[in-house]
Scaffold this motif. Sequence first.
Motif, PDB file in Angstrom:
ATOM      1  N   TYR A   6       0.859  -1.181   0.000  1.00 52.42           N
ATOM      2  CA  TYR A   6       0.000   0.000   0.000  1.00 52.42           C
ATOM      3  C   TYR A   6       0.893   1.227   0.000  1.00 52.42           C
ATOM      4  CZ  TYR A   6      -3.634   3.258   1.438  1.00 52.42           C
ATOM      5  OH  TYR A   6      -4.489   4.323   1.506  1.00 52.42           O
ATOM      6  N   TYR A   7       0.986   1.897  -1.141  1.00 56.17           N
ATOM      7  CA  TYR A   7       1.823   3.076  -1.276  1.00 56.17           C
ATOM      8  C   TYR A   7       0.964   4.299  -1.005  1.00 56.17           C
ATOM      9  CZ  TYR A   7       5.726   5.777  -3.023  1.00 56.17           C
ATOM     10  OH  TYR A   7       6.785   6.640  -3.120  1.00 56.17           O
ATOM     11  N   PHE A   8       1.353   5.082   0.002  1.00 58.74           N
ATOM     12  CA  PHE A   8       0.503   6.173   0.459  1.00 58.74           C
ATOM     13  C   PHE A   8       1.297   7.443   0.715  1.00 58.74           C
ATOM     14  CE2 PHE A   8       2.265   4.504   4.328  1.00 58.74           C
ATOM     15  CZ  PHE A   8       2.345   5.591   5.185  1.00 58.74           C
ATOM     16  N   SER A   9       0.558   8.520   0.839  1.00 58.29           N
ATOM     17  CA  SER A   9       1.112   9.791   1.287  1.00 58.29           C
ATOM     18  C   SER A   9       0.332  10.186   2.537  1.00 58.29           C
ATOM     19  CB  SER A   9       0.948  10.859   0.206  1.00 58.29           C
ATOM     20  OG  SER A   9       1.334  12.120   0.708  1.00 58.29           O
ATOM     21  N   PRO A  10       1.014  10.553   3.625  1.00 64.28           N
ATOM     22  CA  PRO A  10       0.314  10.898   4.857  1.00 64.28           C
ATOM     23  C   PRO A  10      -0.672  12.056   4.728  1.00 64.28           C
ATOM     24  CG  PRO A  10       2.635  10.539   5.302  1.00 64.28           C
ATOM     25  CD  PRO A  10       2.468  10.547   3.804  1.00 64.28           C
ATOM     26  N   ILE A  19       4.813  -0.887   8.446  1.00 63.53           N
ATOM     27  CA  ILE A  19       4.752   0.471   7.914  1.00 63.53           C
ATOM     28  C   ILE A  19       6.176   0.994   7.872  1.00 63.53           C
ATOM     29  CG2 ILE A  19       4.167   1.420  10.182  1.00 63.53           C
ATOM     30  CD1 ILE A  19       2.659   3.686   8.627  1.00 63.53           C
ATOM     31  N   ALA A  20       6.553   1.600   6.742  1.00 66.81           N
ATOM     32  CA  ALA A  20       7.948   1.990   6.583  1.00 66.81           C
ATOM     33  C   ALA A  20       8.112   3.062   5.517  1.00 66.81           C
ATOM     34  CB  ALA A  20       8.778   0.760   6.211  1.00 66.81           C
ATOM     35  N   LYS A  21       9.315   3.595   5.489  1.00 68.29           N
ATOM     36  CA  LYS A  21       9.702   4.576   4.477  1.00 68.29           C
ATOM     37  C   LYS A  21      10.452   3.849   3.368  1.00 68.29           C
ATOM     38  CE  LYS A  21      12.583   8.701   3.840  1.00 68.29           C
ATOM     39  NZ  LYS A  21      11.652   9.663   3.290  1.00 68.29           N
ATOM     40  N   ASP A  22      10.085   4.149   2.150  1.00 72.66           N
ATOM     41  CA  ASP A  22      10.797   3.634   0.980  1.00 72.66           C
ATOM     42  C   ASP A  22      11.969   4.594   0.743  1.00 72.66           C
ATOM     43  OD1 ASP A  22      11.613   2.408  -1.347  1.00 72.66           O
ATOM     44  OD2 ASP A  22       9.912   3.103  -2.539  1.00 72.66           O
ATOM     45  N   LEU A  82       3.856   1.603   2.596  1.00 73.76           N
ATOM     46  CA  LEU A  82       5.081   2.293   2.207  1.00 73.76           C
ATOM     47  C   LEU A  82       4.796   3.739   1.849  1.00 73.76           C
ATOM     48  CD1 LEU A  82       6.980  -0.154  -0.175  1.00 73.76           C
ATOM     49  CD2 LEU A  82       7.498   0.381   2.193  1.00 73.76           C
ATOM     50  N   SER A  83       5.738   4.605   2.191  1.00 74.60           N
ATOM     51  CA  SER A  83       5.633   6.019   1.830  1.00 74.60           C
ATOM     52  C   SER A  83       7.028   6.574   1.598  1.00 74.60           C
ATOM     53  CB  SER A  83       4.941   6.808   2.938  1.00 74.60           C
ATOM     54  OG  SER A  83       4.832   8.173   2.581  1.00 74.60           O
ATOM     55  N   TYR A  84       7.107   7.600   0.796  1.00 71.89           N
ATOM     56  CA  TYR A  84       8.375   8.293   0.600  1.00 71.89           C
ATOM     57  C   TYR A  84       8.487   9.493   1.534  1.00 71.89           C
ATOM     58  CZ  TYR A  84       5.671  11.791  -1.872  1.00 71.89           C
ATOM     59  OH  TYR A  84       4.744  12.747  -2.177  1.00 71.89           O
ATOM     60  N   ALA A  85       7.462   9.764   2.335  1.00 68.40           N
ATOM     61  CA  ALA A  85       7.411  10.923   3.231  1.00 68.40           C
ATOM     62  C   ALA A  85       8.516  10.840   4.287  1.00 68.40           C
ATOM     63  CB  ALA A  85       6.048  11.003   3.908  1.00 68.40           C
ATOM     64  N   GLU A  86       8.709  11.935   4.988  1.00 72.49           N
ATOM     65  CA  GLU A  86       9.673  11.956   6.086  1.00 72.49           C
ATOM     66  C   GLU A  86       9.236  10.950   7.159  1.00 72.49           C
ATOM     67  OE1 GLU A  86      12.569  13.625   6.262  1.00 72.49           O
ATOM     68  OE2 GLU A  86      12.142  14.266   4.207  1.00 72.49           O
ATOM     69  N   LEU A  87      10.209  10.362   7.826  1.00 74.76           N
ATOM     70  CA  LEU A  87       9.931   9.347   8.830  1.00 74.76           C
ATOM     71  C   LEU A  87       9.037   9.886   9.949  1.00 74.76           C
ATOM     72  CD1 LEU A  87      10.605   6.391   9.003  1.00 74.76           C
ATOM     73  CD2 LEU A  87      12.598   6.952  10.374  1.00 74.76           C
ATOM     74  N   LYS A  88       9.213  11.144  10.335  1.00 71.49           N
ATOM     75  CA  LYS A  88       8.373  11.702  11.405  1.00 71.49           C
ATOM     76  C   LYS A  88       6.909  11.796  10.962  1.00 71.49           C
ATOM     77  CE  LYS A  88       9.175  16.568  10.392  1.00 71.49           C
ATOM     78  NZ  LYS A  88       9.608  17.857  10.871  1.00 71.49           N
ATOM     79  N   GLU A  89       6.669  12.047   9.671  1.00 68.02           N
ATOM     80  CA  GLU A  89       5.296  12.076   9.162  1.00 68.02           C
ATOM     81  C   GLU A  89       4.696  10.680   9.145  1.00 68.02           C
ATOM     82  OE1 GLU A  89       4.658  14.369   5.514  1.00 68.02           O
ATOM     83  OE2 GLU A  89       6.647  15.226   5.850  1.00 68.02           O
ATOM     84  N   ILE A  90       5.507   9.698   8.787  1.00 69.87           N
ATOM     85  CA  ILE A  90       5.032   8.310   8.762  1.00 69.87           C
ATOM     86  C   ILE A  90       4.738   7.838  10.185  1.00 69.87           C
ATOM     87  CG2 ILE A  90       5.614   5.939   8.120  1.00 69.87           C
ATOM     88  CD1 ILE A  90       7.398   7.141   5.893  1.00 69.87           C
ATOM     89  N   ARG A  91       5.567   8.222  11.139  1.00 69.17           N
ATOM     90  CA  ARG A  91       5.317   7.869  12.549  1.00 69.17           C
ATOM     91  C   ARG A  91       4.004   8.477  13.042  1.00 69.17           C
ATOM     92  NH1 ARG A  91      11.276   9.215  13.657  1.00 69.17           N
ATOM     93  NH2 ARG A  91      12.267   7.176  13.602  1.00 69.17           N
ATOM     94  N   LYS A  92       3.756   9.726  12.665  1.00 67.35           N
ATOM     95  CA  LYS A  92       2.509  10.393  13.056  1.00 67.35           C
ATOM     96  C   LYS A  92       1.306   9.673  12.442  1.00 67.35           C
ATOM     97  CE  LYS A  92       0.232  14.875  12.983  1.00 67.35           C
ATOM     98  NZ  LYS A  92       0.290  16.268  12.509  1.00 67.35           N
ATOM     99  N   TYR A  93       1.436   9.286  11.183  1.00 68.20           N
ATOM    100  CA  TYR A  93       0.388   8.533  10.488  1.00 68.20           C
ATOM    101  C   TYR A  93       0.126   7.221  11.217  1.00 68.20           C
ATOM    102  CZ  TYR A  93      -2.130   7.046   6.211  1.00 68.20           C
ATOM    103  OH  TYR A  93      -3.077   6.658   5.291  1.00 68.20           O
TER     104      TYR A  93
END
Length: 166
Positions: free
Chosen positions: A60-64, A116-119, A91-102
Motif C-alpha cells: 500500500y503506497y501512500f502519502s500521509p 509500515i515503513a519509508k521507501d 510504504l511512503s516516501y514521506a519523512e519518517l516523522k510524518e510516517i510515525r505520526k500517520y
Amino acid sequence: MLILIYSFLTLTCGNDYQNKLAKKNISEIETLPEINILLLDSTQTIITRETTANKPTLIYYFSPDCEYCRRETELLTKNVNIQKAAKLIFLSYAELKEIRKYDSTYRISSLPNATIAKDYTYSFTKFIETGKFPLLVLYTGRQKLKKIFMGEVTLEILLQYIGESI
C-alpha cells in the motif's frame, strides 16, 4: 463544463498511466522485487519474497497528507479479514516523522500482519512510476503480481482479489 473537463482529464491521465505501465518492462514487477525500507525505529531492512512467502502481499503506497489514503487506511486497518488473509506493507516516501505520526493515528504497526515503513531508497517507486495515491499492488502467495489498484478500492473487490491470490 469545468467539472466535465476535469473528469475527462482525470480519466485520461489514469488511462495514460495504465498504458505506460503496460508498455513498461513488466518483468521487473511480475515477481515481488526486493524492497529496501526504513522501519519506524530507523532500522533498515529488506522485504523479500522469503519474508512474505506463502501469503498474499498487499503493498500500500501512500502519502500521509492524502485524504483518499487516510480513508483507505482506515478501512484496511479495521478489516480483520484483510489483515488475516494478506501481509500488509504500508510504504511512503514521506519523512519518517510524518510516517510515525500517520502510524500513531491508525496504529498500523500494532497490527500482527502489517509493516509500515519509508521507501528510503525508492526501491519500490522505481518499479511503479506514479505520483497518484493511494496505490495498492497485490502479489499472490507465490509472490506473483496479481493486480495493481490506483486510487480507492472497495473492500469487497480487494477481498475478492486477495481470496483469488491465496
